[in-house]
Design a protein around this motif. Sequence first.
Motif, short mmCIF file in Angstrom:
data_model
loop_
_atom_site.label_atom_id
_atom_site.label_comp_id
_atom_site.label_asym_id
_atom_site.label_seq_id
_atom_site.Cartn_x
_atom_site.Cartn_y
_atom_site.Cartn_z
N UNK A 108 31.83 -8.76 -68.57
CA UNK A 108 31.64 -9.22 -67.19
C UNK A 108 30.70 -10.41 -67.12
N UNK A 109 29.65 -10.39 -67.94
CA UNK A 109 28.72 -11.52 -67.95
C UNK A 109 29.41 -12.77 -68.48
N UNK A 110 30.20 -12.62 -69.54
CA UNK A 110 30.93 -13.77 -70.10
C UNK A 110 31.87 -14.37 -69.06
N UNK A 111 32.59 -13.52 -68.35
CA UNK A 111 33.51 -14.00 -67.32
C UNK A 111 32.75 -14.66 -66.18
N UNK A 112 31.59 -14.13 -65.83
CA UNK A 112 30.78 -14.72 -64.76
C UNK A 112 30.31 -16.13 -65.15
N UNK A 113 29.95 -16.30 -66.43
CA UNK A 113 29.53 -17.62 -66.90
C UNK A 113 30.70 -18.60 -66.82
N UNK A 114 31.87 -18.18 -67.27
CA UNK A 114 33.03 -19.06 -67.22
C UNK A 114 33.41 -19.40 -65.80
N UNK A 115 33.32 -18.43 -64.90
CA UNK A 115 33.62 -18.68 -63.50
C UNK A 115 32.63 -19.66 -62.90
N UNK A 116 31.36 -19.52 -63.24
CA UNK A 116 30.34 -20.44 -62.75
C UNK A 116 30.62 -21.86 -63.24
N UNK A 117 30.97 -22.00 -64.52
CA UNK A 117 31.28 -23.31 -65.07
C UNK A 117 32.53 -23.90 -64.41
N UNK A 118 33.53 -23.05 -64.18
CA UNK A 118 34.75 -23.52 -63.53
C UNK A 118 34.45 -24.10 -62.15
N UNK A 119 33.67 -23.37 -61.36
CA UNK A 119 33.36 -23.83 -60.02
C UNK A 119 32.54 -25.12 -60.04
N UNK A 120 31.59 -25.19 -60.96
CA UNK A 120 30.80 -26.41 -61.06
C UNK A 120 31.67 -27.59 -61.46
N UNK A 121 32.65 -27.33 -62.33
CA UNK A 121 33.57 -28.39 -62.73
C UNK A 121 34.40 -28.87 -61.54
N UNK A 122 34.80 -27.96 -60.67
CA UNK A 122 35.60 -28.34 -59.50
C UNK A 122 34.82 -29.29 -58.61
N UNK A 123 33.54 -29.02 -58.41
CA UNK A 123 32.73 -29.94 -57.61
C UNK A 123 32.61 -31.29 -58.32
N UNK A 124 32.36 -31.26 -59.60
CA UNK A 124 32.16 -32.50 -60.34
C UNK A 124 33.42 -33.36 -60.36
N UNK A 125 34.59 -32.74 -60.26
CA UNK A 125 35.84 -33.48 -60.34
C UNK A 125 36.48 -33.72 -58.97
N UNK A 126 35.71 -33.51 -57.90
CA UNK A 126 36.19 -33.77 -56.55
C UNK A 126 37.30 -32.82 -56.10
N UNK A 127 37.46 -31.66 -56.76
CA UNK A 127 38.45 -30.69 -56.31
C UNK A 127 37.97 -29.96 -55.06
N UNK A 128 36.67 -30.06 -54.76
CA UNK A 128 36.10 -29.38 -53.61
C UNK A 128 35.60 -30.39 -52.57
N UNK A 129 36.33 -31.52 -52.42
CA UNK A 129 35.82 -32.57 -51.57
C UNK A 129 35.77 -32.18 -50.09
#
Length: 384
Positions: A228-249
Amino acid sequence: MKIHLIPDQSLDRELYTRVLSLLQAVPGVNTFHPTANGLLMLPEDMLEEQEIPDKKTFEKQVNFYSIPSQIMDNEIRNIQRIWSFPHTRKVLSWTELFKQVQLFREEYKIPENEFAILLTPTANKKNWFALLDENRPFNGFIHTDEWEHFIPCDPAFPVAFEVMALALQKHIFHSYSQIFERTHDQAIGCVSDLCMKKNEIILKMRTADVCSSCMEHLEKALSLPEIHHALAIMESLRKKMLYAQNFRQKSPPSKLVINRKGRIFLTDYENLEIKFATLEKSLYILFLRHPEGIYLSSLNEHREELYNIYSRISTRGTMEDMRRRINDLTNILNEQSSVKISRIKGAFIDTIGNVLAEQYIIQGENAERKKILINRELVEIMIG
């Protein structure tokens, strides 16, 4: 799981720090450890020259196993603007890379059941971005360079994701043959996706998961808190990537918090941290405190306020050094303030993309007041 990140001597130390910070940002049972002052120096005499004749060859050489489908855009972008072909680079064999990791493990007495993962900008002969040693599967490497050809963001995001992906894949695959048997040719939103098709990008950016088949293997080897912790880290990174790539504009502006140490966080955007130098932070805080805006030509009128901010968050230099830096910054005869404002803008854009950054950057024509647009009700500054 306990994961030790080994820095190659030639690795950008700031990148190494950002990777660690991203992995440690989500609390849980898995732990990530720097190697104190230990640096791994790859043997120069073992490096070989590898020639890549053209872009098409490079595309064919890149093996996408273990590149996380959830954050990876596998289209090779603008490579001909970065490389001229034929391109020659230094590479090392898998065997030698794994040998160096094992030697480092022995020297620094890392237990055999804890991960030792080398982060290196040096490429490998087969051009994989990441891999574990089949004979010693707690040893691995991640190639930290060349991500700019694939994904328009800070390489710390995909490198951090690779760390977590390798740790999980160790418990999914037990041999190289299983890699090719169990990875998914068609992307299904799993950490084991191969991701060879460009039209799978939407799925990759939308998911950060492990399929039921791979999960069965994980549950036999890891505890649920570890998974669960590993998945939470990957989910956090995924969301941060979405902001960085303008997917959450279209996301509403986040609250901006500056803590007592002067660190800047966007708490509604996965607690993303915006990083720039202390002097730039001081200038940014000054503009936050003046929503009406400030003319750069009158910046010297705020010299004492700037000094008070800077002296509270800076940990370097004497009072005289700090005074000198503030005097230089507010001197209208040089362009230091403009340079700092440009770096601040770049830090926000690199982290949350152009659209979302508009609310947070210092902007305005040269002859006008420069200001930050963000509603000050969304700003919390904890320093005095």
